[in-house]
Write a protein that holds these residues in place. Sequence first.
Motif, mmCIF file in Angstrom:
data_model
loop_
_atom_site.group_PDB
_atom_site.id
_atom_site.type_symbol
_atom_site.label_atom_id
_atom_site.label_comp_id
_atom_site.label_asym_id
_atom_site.label_seq_id
_atom_site.Cartn_x
_atom_site.Cartn_y
_atom_site.Cartn_z
ATOM 1 N N ARG A 40 0.832 -1.212 0.000
ATOM 2 C CA ARG A 40 0.000 0.000 0.000
ATOM 3 C C ARG A 40 0.864 1.259 0.000
ATOM 4 N NH1 ARG A 40 -3.782 -1.302 4.856
ATOM 5 N NH2 ARG A 40 -2.486 -3.135 5.052
ATOM 6 N N GLN A 41 1.940 1.236 0.779
ATOM 7 C CA GLN A 41 2.841 2.391 0.815
ATOM 8 C C GLN A 41 3.528 2.587 -0.530
ATOM 9 O OE1 GLN A 41 5.206 1.315 4.250
ATOM 10 N NE2 GLN A 41 4.017 2.646 5.591
ATOM 11 N N ALA A 42 3.932 1.487 -1.165
ATOM 12 C CA ALA A 42 4.562 1.578 -2.489
ATOM 13 C C ALA A 42 3.580 2.145 -3.507
ATOM 14 C CB ALA A 42 5.057 0.207 -2.923
ATOM 15 N N PHE A 43 2.305 1.737 -3.413
ATOM 16 C CA PHE A 43 1.279 2.269 -4.313
ATOM 17 C C PHE A 43 1.141 3.780 -4.141
ATOM 18 C CE2 PHE A 43 -3.166 3.514 -4.999
ATOM 19 C CZ PHE A 43 -3.313 3.154 -6.336
ATOM 20 N N LEU A 44 1.129 4.239 -2.893
ATOM 21 C CA LEU A 44 0.961 5.668 -2.630
ATOM 22 C C LEU A 44 2.156 6.498 -3.096
ATOM 23 C CD1 LEU A 44 -0.724 5.530 0.884
ATOM 24 C CD2 LEU A 44 -1.781 6.143 -1.302
ATOM 25 N N LYS A 45 3.300 5.858 -3.253
ATOM 26 C CA LYS A 45 4.496 6.567 -3.720
ATOM 27 C C LYS A 45 4.540 6.699 -5.242
ATOM 28 C CE LYS A 45 7.368 5.333 0.222
ATOM 29 N NZ LYS A 45 8.521 4.563 0.705
ATOM 30 N N LEU A 46 3.664 5.955 -5.938
ATOM 31 C CA LEU A 46 3.614 6.042 -7.394
ATOM 32 C C LEU A 46 3.095 7.406 -7.830
ATOM 33 C CD1 LEU A 46 2.042 2.574 -8.282
ATOM 34 C CD2 LEU A 46 4.411 3.277 -8.643
ATOM 35 N N PRO A 47 3.467 7.850 -9.029
ATOM 36 C CA PRO A 47 2.889 9.093 -9.559
ATOM 37 C C PRO A 47 1.378 8.956 -9.702
ATOM 38 C CG PRO A 47 4.755 8.370 -10.899
ATOM 39 C CD PRO A 47 4.469 7.275 -9.920
#
Length: 99
Positions: free
Chosen positions: A56-63
């Motif tokens: 989830r954190q990696a998803f939120l870091k996406l553009p």
Amino acid sequence: MKSTLYLTAKVLPGNKIEIQNLNLTEGQTVEVIIIISESNTSIDSENNQSPSLQERQAFLKLPLSDRRRILETQAETMLSHYQQDSEWQELMAGDIIDY
């Protein structure tokens, strides 16, 4: 007032977990809650598995454009699922009963 620390720990040999933090003092009493990552448990279907905190954190870091593209793909998948499965429509077709 309670303060909260979110830490990730690795299980050591002998099934032990070691926690070190400069904000902790020797002899201090603390509460520990262990949340076992779903990726380490056996789950029959990958589709039923919720994303881990790291995912989830990696998803939120996406553009933003990438996140929108992923969400659009997921929405299209769910649309086709609900169009193929009419059981939910039958449940919603009945009269509303006011108790």
